[in-house]
Design a protein around this motif. Structure first.
Motif, PDB file in Angstrom:
ATOM      1  N   ALA A   1      26.124  62.613-116.848  1.00 15.02           N
ATOM      2  CA  ALA A   1      27.488  62.294-117.270  1.00 15.02           C
ATOM      3  C   ALA A   1      27.456  61.174-118.298  1.00 15.02           C
ATOM      4  N   LYS A   2      26.606  60.176-118.046  1.00 10.24           N
ATOM      5  CA  LYS A   2      26.491  59.044-118.971  1.00 10.24           C
ATOM      6  C   LYS A   2      25.975  59.495-120.325  1.00 10.24           C
ATOM      7  N   ALA A   3      25.067  60.452-120.316  1.00 17.59           N
ATOM      8  CA  ALA A   3      24.482  60.929-121.573  1.00 17.59           C
ATOM      9  C   ALA A   3      25.426  61.865-122.318  1.00 17.59           C
ATOM     10  N   GLY A   4      26.573  62.142-121.728  1.00 19.02           N
ATOM     11  CA  GLY A   4      27.538  63.003-122.405  1.00 19.02           C
ATOM     12  C   GLY A   4      27.185  64.470-122.343  1.00 19.02           C
ATOM     13  N   ILE A   5      26.261  64.774-121.451  1.00 15.59           N
ATOM     14  CA  ILE A   5      25.713  66.132-121.424  1.00 15.59           C
ATOM     15  C   ILE A   5      26.605  67.083-120.608  1.00 15.59           C
ATOM     16  N   LEU A   6      27.396  66.508-119.688  1.00 12.81           N
ATOM     17  CA  LEU A   6      28.241  67.367-118.853  1.00 12.81           C
ATOM     18  C   LEU A   6      29.342  68.036-119.662  1.00 12.81           C
ATOM     19  N   GLU A   7      29.784  67.334-120.698  1.00 15.44           N
ATOM     20  CA  GLU A   7      30.896  67.870-121.500  1.00 15.44           C
ATOM     21  C   GLU A   7      30.545  69.163-122.211  1.00 15.44           C
ATOM     22  N   VAL A   8      29.258  69.402-122.450  1.00 11.29           N
ATOM     23  CA  VAL A   8      28.893  70.596-123.205  1.00 11.29           C
ATOM     24  C   VAL A   8      28.637  71.806-122.302  1.00 11.29           C
ATOM     25  N   ALA A   9      28.730  71.604-120.971  1.00  4.48           N
ATOM     26  CA  ALA A   9      28.343  72.679-120.049  1.00  4.48           C
ATOM     27  C   ALA A   9      29.430  73.737-119.898  1.00  4.48           C
ATOM     28  N   ASP A  10      29.023  74.995-120.011  1.00  6.55           N
ATOM     29  CA  ASP A  10      29.881  76.112-119.626  1.00  6.55           C
ATOM     30  C   ASP A  10      29.465  76.636-118.270  1.00  6.55           C
ATOM     31  N   VAL A  11      28.187  76.481-117.971  1.00  2.89           N
ATOM     32  CA  VAL A  11      27.642  76.868-116.668  1.00  2.89           C
ATOM     33  C   VAL A  11      26.651  75.781-116.254  1.00  2.89           C
ATOM     34  N   PHE A  12      26.762  75.323-114.996  1.00  2.00           N
ATOM     35  CA  PHE A  12      25.773  74.379-114.466  1.00  2.00           C
ATOM     36  C   PHE A  12      24.757  75.114-113.612  1.00  2.00           C
ATOM     37  N   VAL A  13      23.503  74.698-113.761  1.00  2.00           N
ATOM     38  CA  VAL A  13      22.456  75.207-112.876  1.00  2.00           C
ATOM     39  C   VAL A  13      21.788  74.013-112.218  1.00  2.00           C
ATOM     40  N   VAL A  14      21.832  73.973-110.907  1.00  2.00           N
ATOM     41  CA  VAL A  14      21.045  72.991-110.170  1.00  2.00           C
ATOM     42  C   VAL A  14      19.775  73.711-109.747  1.00  2.00           C
ATOM     43  N   ASN A  15      18.693  73.425-110.491  1.00  2.00           N
ATOM     44  CA  ASN A  15      17.417  74.110-110.246  1.00  2.00           C
ATOM     45  C   ASN A  15      16.584  73.322-109.228  1.00  2.00           C
ATOM     46  N   LYS A  16      15.482  73.876-108.821  1.00  2.00           N
ATOM     47  CA  LYS A  16      14.588  73.282-107.819  1.00  2.00           C
ATOM     48  C   LYS A  16      15.339  73.075-106.515  1.00  2.00           C
ATOM     49  N   ALA A  17      16.126  74.089-106.160  1.00  2.00           N
ATOM     50  CA  ALA A  17      16.918  74.017-104.936  1.00  2.00           C
ATOM     51  C   ALA A  17      16.028  74.062-103.693  1.00  2.00           C
TER      52      ALA A  17
END
Ligand SMILES: Nc1nc2c(ncn2[C@@H]2O[C@H](COP(=O)(O)OP(=O)(O)OP(=O)(O)O)[C@@H](O)[C@H]2O)c(=O)[nH]1
Ligand SMILES: [Mg+2]
Length: 325
Positions: A186-202
């Motif tokens: 969020a701090k890096a501003g990376i969340l704003e560009v997401a259309d789909v989130f993947v939480v990998n290494k589940a």
């Protein structure tokens, strides 16, 4: 006639018929900033359209989060669906192909002999905007030659990564538990560009917590989601085992449909073309300036400014007029 001089219309029609070598040759022209690029782009332009073409999917996230593994798994999933898939691995941080890209090649090996898959690592040309420009042109080649899906993997975190993500129709932001967590992203501003989130290494501890954190932030409206009503879904994957990948494909298909219907896809594509035009114009301007450097025009103007005969703005106006005439 040497291979290098093969007529572009022939290369293009071969590439459109699925000839992998012809596709590779065309992409090389882009990468090498070939003098034939102008002709190539002229020939490809009529093959493009605002509504057609591939679904361009950007994958981004912190180093080691599993972008290449996920990309490889997505390639398999799209191939099972009979789609032609292009993969561009981009390293914005390095002007040369680095070790990470070599590693990608190993991970992509199972697809190396599949003519329905095209994979290329691209490095920056070392120019401002040069990377997104080259990537945009590579995308044009892949779209015009009949690829259904193009996956763009970027390495690293920062502005360049966001810039590359902006080339995509759909952007996947990957996170993994315990590294580059949701708050960092969020701090890096990376969340704003997401259309789909993947939480990998589940398969690792903390995946559910990362999912919860993300969903919490999404509910606060910290994402691109808002305009037009797309809320980025959060998928959980174990890319190394191919688990959860079908859900990612479904989420991307839904986003693709939404983007086409809402006009988002069209807007992004126009924005992409705008940046490309600007980058080309600036590069051409700089090249012409370099030609003028050391020549009489600039020397005369410089002498005028240094001696007080001319103010620097007037001199600059004269220089630009000279460069563009
Ligand atoms: N435990 C676990 N490991 C994974 C998973 N997916 C990928 N990995 C491993 O994580 C490491 C990094 O994966 P990559 O796919 O290379 O990650 P990347 O994001 O492409 O890395 P860079 O390109 O260097 O930024 C590799 O050793 C993978 O095998 C997963 O679902 N679970
Ligand atoms: Mg990688």
């Amino acid at each position: 006639v040497t291979r290098r001089d093969e007529p572009l219309p022939d290369l293009i029609s071969d590439a459109r018929e699925g000839n992998a070598r012809a596709v590779a040759r065309l992409i090389s022209l882009v990468e090498d900033a070939s003098p034939r690029l102008r002709e190539l782009m002229e020939l490809l332009a009529p093959l493009g359209s605002l509504s057609g073409g591939a679904q361009v999917i950007g994958l981004t996230g912190a180093p080691g989060v599993g972008k290449s593994t996920t990309t490889g798994a997505l390639v398999s999933a799209y191939r099972r669906r009979g789609q032609r898939v292009g993969v561009l691995a981009i390293d914005p941080s390095s002007p040369f192909s680095g070790g990470a890209l070599l590693g990608d090649r190993v991970r992509m090996q199972e697809h190396a002999t599949d003519p329905g898959v095209f994979i290329r690592s691209m490095a920056s040309r070392g120019q401002l905007g040069g990377l997104s420009w080259a990537t945009a042109q590579a995308l044009r080649v892949l779209e015009a030659t009949g690829f259904d899906v193009v996956l763009i993997e970027t390495v690293g975190v920062g502005q360049a990564e966001v810039e590359i993500a902006s080339l995509a129709d759909s952007t996947v932001v990957l996170l993994a538990p315990g590294m580059g967590d949701a708050i960092q992203a969020a701090k890096a501003g990376i969340l704003e560009v997401a259309d789909v989130f993947v939480v990998n290494k589940a398969d690792r501890d903390g995946a559910d917590q990362t999912v919860r954190e993300l969903k919490g932030m999404l509910s606060l409206g910290i994402s691109a989601g808002a305009p037009g009503g797309w809320t980025p879904p959060v998928c959980k994957t174990i890319a190394a085992r191919g688990e959860g990948i079908d859900e990612v494909v479904t989420a991307l298909a839904q986003h693709g449909e939404w983007a086409a219907a809402s006009g988002s896809r069209e807007r992004r594509r126009i924005a992409r073309a705008r940046r490309e035009i600007e980058a080309i114009a600036l590069t051409q301007l700089r090249a012409r300036m370099d030609e003028l450097r050391g020549r009489a025009t600039l020397d005369t103007l410089a002498t005028g400014v240094a001696s007080g005969e001319l103010d620097p703005y007037a001199a600059s106006d004269q220089l630009i007029a000279g460069v563009t005439s």
